[in-house]
Design a protein around this motif. Structure first.
Motif, PDB file in Angstrom:
ATOM      1  N   UNK A   1       7.928 -99.532 -33.116  1.00  0.00           N
ATOM      2  CA  UNK A   1       6.725 -99.096 -32.411  1.00  0.00           C
ATOM      3  C   UNK A   1       5.836 -98.161 -33.208  1.00  0.00           C
ATOM      4  N   UNK A   2       5.867 -98.239 -34.539  1.00  0.00           N
ATOM      5  CA  UNK A   2       4.991 -97.372 -35.327  1.00  0.00           C
ATOM      6  C   UNK A   2       5.770 -96.243 -35.974  1.00  0.00           C
ATOM      7  N   UNK A   3       5.153 -95.075 -36.038  1.00  0.00           N
ATOM      8  CA  UNK A   3       5.789 -93.956 -36.736  1.00  0.00           C
ATOM      9  C   UNK A   3       7.066 -93.540 -36.020  1.00  0.00           C
ATOM     10  N   UNK A   4       8.025 -93.124 -36.836  1.00  0.00           N
ATOM     11  CA  UNK A   4       9.317 -92.727 -36.291  1.00  0.00           C
ATOM     12  C   UNK A   4       9.243 -91.312 -35.730  1.00  0.00           C
ATOM     13  N   UNK A   5       9.825 -91.124 -34.578  1.00  0.00           N
ATOM     14  CA  UNK A   5       9.837 -89.828 -33.908  1.00  0.00           C
ATOM     15  C   UNK A   5      11.288 -89.362 -33.708  1.00  0.00           C
ATOM     16  N   UNK A   6      11.521 -88.059 -33.747  1.00  0.00           N
ATOM     17  CA  UNK A   6      12.882 -87.543 -33.505  1.00  0.00           C
ATOM     18  C   UNK A   6      13.210 -87.561 -32.014  1.00  0.00           C
ATOM     19  N   UNK A   7      13.252 -88.735 -31.452  1.00  0.00           N
ATOM     20  CA  UNK A   7      13.338 -88.894 -30.004  1.00  0.00           C
ATOM     21  C   UNK A   7      14.637 -88.318 -29.444  1.00  0.00           C
ATOM     22  N   UNK A   8      15.753 -88.672 -30.040  1.00  0.00           N
ATOM     23  CA  UNK A   8      17.041 -88.247 -29.469  1.00  0.00           C
ATOM     24  C   UNK A   8      17.250 -86.748 -29.643  1.00  0.00           C
ATOM     25  N   UNK A   9      16.838 -86.185 -30.788  1.00  0.00           N
ATOM     26  CA  UNK A   9      16.936 -84.732 -30.965  1.00  0.00           C
ATOM     27  C   UNK A   9      16.032 -84.007 -29.971  1.00  0.00           C
ATOM     28  N   UNK A  10      14.826 -84.550 -29.772  1.00  0.00           N
ATOM     29  CA  UNK A  10      13.881 -83.921 -28.846  1.00  0.00           C
ATOM     30  C   UNK A  10      14.413 -83.953 -27.422  1.00  0.00           C
ATOM     31  N   UNK A  11      15.050 -85.060 -27.053  1.00  0.00           N
ATOM     32  CA  UNK A  11      15.584 -85.143 -25.684  1.00  0.00           C
ATOM     33  C   UNK A  11      16.757 -84.191 -25.500  1.00  0.00           C
ATOM     34  N   UNK A  12      17.624 -84.094 -26.529  1.00  0.00           N
ATOM     35  CA  UNK A  12      18.753 -83.164 -26.432  1.00  0.00           C
ATOM     36  C   UNK A  12      18.253 -81.722 -26.317  1.00  0.00           C
ATOM     37  N   UNK A  13      17.229 -81.371 -27.087  1.00  0.00           N
ATOM     38  CA  UNK A  13      16.670 -80.020 -27.006  1.00  0.00           C
ATOM     39  C   UNK A  13      16.046 -79.769 -25.637  1.00  0.00           C
ATOM     40  N   UNK A  14      15.392 -80.772 -25.084  1.00  0.00           N
ATOM     41  CA  UNK A  14      14.777 -80.632 -23.762  1.00  0.00           C
ATOM     42  C   UNK A  14      15.834 -80.342 -22.698  1.00  0.00           C
ATOM     43  N   UNK A  15      16.937 -81.068 -22.747  1.00  0.00           N
ATOM     44  CA  UNK A  15      17.993 -80.846 -21.753  1.00  0.00           C
ATOM     45  C   UNK A  15      18.598 -79.450 -21.871  1.00  0.00           C
ATOM     46  N   UNK A  16      18.607 -78.887 -23.081  1.00  0.00           N
ATOM     47  CA  UNK A  16      19.159 -77.558 -23.275  1.00  0.00           C
ATOM     48  C   UNK A  16      18.191 -76.462 -22.830  1.00  0.00           C
ATOM     49  N   UNK A  17      16.901 -76.747 -22.892  1.00  0.00           N
ATOM     50  CA  UNK A  17      15.906 -75.714 -22.593  1.00  0.00           C
ATOM     51  C   UNK A  17      15.443 -75.696 -21.139  1.00  0.00           C
ATOM     52  N   UNK A  18      15.586 -76.802 -20.441  1.00  0.00           N
ATOM     53  CA  UNK A  18      15.035 -76.903 -19.092  1.00  0.00           C
ATOM     54  C   UNK A  18      16.121 -76.691 -18.039  1.00  0.00           C
ATOM     55  N   UNK A  19      15.789 -76.042 -16.927  1.00  0.00           N
ATOM     56  CA  UNK A  19      16.749 -75.957 -15.818  1.00  0.00           C
ATOM     57  C   UNK A  19      17.030 -77.336 -15.258  1.00  0.00           C
ATOM     58  N   UNK A  20      18.193 -77.471 -14.647  1.00  0.00           N
ATOM     59  CA  UNK A  20      18.624 -78.805 -14.226  1.00  0.00           C
ATOM     60  C   UNK A  20      17.755 -79.395 -13.121  1.00  0.00           C
ATOM     61  N   UNK A  21      16.999 -78.560 -12.393  1.00  0.00           N
ATOM     62  CA  UNK A  21      16.162 -79.088 -11.314  1.00  0.00           C
ATOM     63  C   UNK A  21      14.676 -78.901 -11.620  1.00  0.00           C
ATOM     64  N   UNK A  22      14.307 -78.985 -12.904  1.00  0.00           N
ATOM     65  CA  UNK A  22      12.912 -78.758 -13.293  1.00  0.00           C
ATOM     66  C   UNK A  22      11.988 -79.862 -12.804  1.00  0.00           C
ATOM     67  N   UNK A  23      12.507 -81.074 -12.609  1.00  0.00           N
ATOM     68  CA  UNK A  23      11.683 -82.198 -12.190  1.00  0.00           C
ATOM     69  C   UNK A  23      11.297 -83.057 -13.382  1.00  0.00           C
ATOM     70  N   UNK A  24      11.128 -84.358 -13.142  1.00  0.00           N
ATOM     71  CA  UNK A  24      10.878 -85.308 -14.224  1.00  0.00           C
ATOM     72  C   UNK A  24       9.583 -85.009 -14.970  1.00  0.00           C
ATOM     73  N   UNK A  25       8.539 -84.605 -14.266  1.00  0.00           N
ATOM     74  CA  UNK A  25       7.248 -84.371 -14.923  1.00  0.00           C
ATOM     75  C   UNK A  25       7.359 -83.229 -15.928  1.00  0.00           C
ATOM     76  N   UNK A  26       7.958 -82.117 -15.520  1.00  0.00           N
ATOM     77  CA  UNK A  26       8.111 -80.975 -16.425  1.00  0.00           C
ATOM     78  C   UNK A  26       9.023 -81.319 -17.596  1.00  0.00           C
TER      79      UNK A  26
END
Length: 248
Positions: A127-152
């Motif tokens: 799909x074009x340029x490569x993005x650190x998708x899996x690292x970004x998702x892992x970091x997101x799960x560590x930084x966000x509260x468990x009930x932050x909501x999908x949009x946030x």
């Protein structure tokens, strides 16, 4: 003779029932499509699918906000906001992502996340340029509260993926904010402590006020006692003086 007729009747009945039995598998209704098929069909119509079965977790403008967020990645993105486990099933977000890619056969970033943001997965297939998708998702799960909501959660994911520091954020996440439930519990505890402090203050003040009349009574009685002692001393002194005078 009777045995012959009985065998003939059974043979005739078997011949009549056989065609219908053979036709029944072919005429049976096809099994309904899987959940992945349903989601893939929705993503073909719109690359952002948001379930309408979680009104408490998702605001009406959730689809528009998600589209605006993932557009910043600059690559095709397919997002399915949906309960990741239904009825005790085993298809979680990690399972749905490759299934959706297999059904769609389109390159891009695939994201599946629960409406509450509690569970999700992201993966890139070309799909074009490569993005650190899996690292970004892992970091997101560590930084966000468990009930932050999908949009946030998706907004934070895009911010981390485009920051160029996804792995650093994964390895050294920011402090996770308290969940809404934890904030509510802490507020209840603080409210209870304030109420207890007020109750103790009121009890202490009431005790002090109720003790004032008793204290005043004790002071009056003490003063009266002192006056009585002084008066008795003076009377005794006068009596002694009178006795001395009479003796003379």
């Amino acid at each position: 003779m009777r045995t012959g007729w009985f065998v003939l009747i059974l043979g005739t009945l078997a011949g009549l029932l056989a065609p219908s039995a053979a036709a029944s598998p072919a005429s049976a209704a096809p099994a309904p499509g899987s959940r992945a098929d349903h989601l893939a069909a929705a993503l073909r119509r719109d690359p952002v699918y948001v379930t309408d079965h979680a009104p408490r977790a998702l605001a009406p403008d959730a689809p528009a906000r998600i589209r605006a967020a993932v557009r910043r990645l600059g690559v095709p993105v397919y997002v399915a906001v949906t309960p990741t486990l239904l009825g005790g099933g085993t298809e979680g977000s990690d399972d749905l992502v490759p299934l959706l890619r297999d059904r769609l056969r389109r390159d891009g970033v695939y994201i599946v996340v629960a409406p509450e943001g509690t569970d999700g997965a992201a993966r890139q297939y070309g799909g074009g340029r490569s993005l650190p998708v899996e690292d970004a998702w892992a970091a997101t799960e560590l930084e966000m509260p468990y009930d932050a909501g999908a949009v946030a959660v998706l907004d934070r994911f895009v911010e981390i993926a485009a920051s160029g520091r996804a792995r650093e954020r994964r390895d050294h996440p920011r402090p996770r904010p308290k969940s809404k439930v934890r904030q509510a519990l802490d507020e209840d505890d603080a409210s209870d402590r304030r109420a207890e402090l007020l109750e103790r203050s009121a009890f202490g003040g009431g005790a002090a006020l109720s003790g004032l009349p008793l204290l005043a009574l004790l002071v009056v009685r003490r003063r009266a006692g002192r006056r009585a002692v002084r008066s008795g001393g003076r009377n005794a002194s006068k009596a002694k003086n009178g006795q001395r005078r009479r003796r003379r």
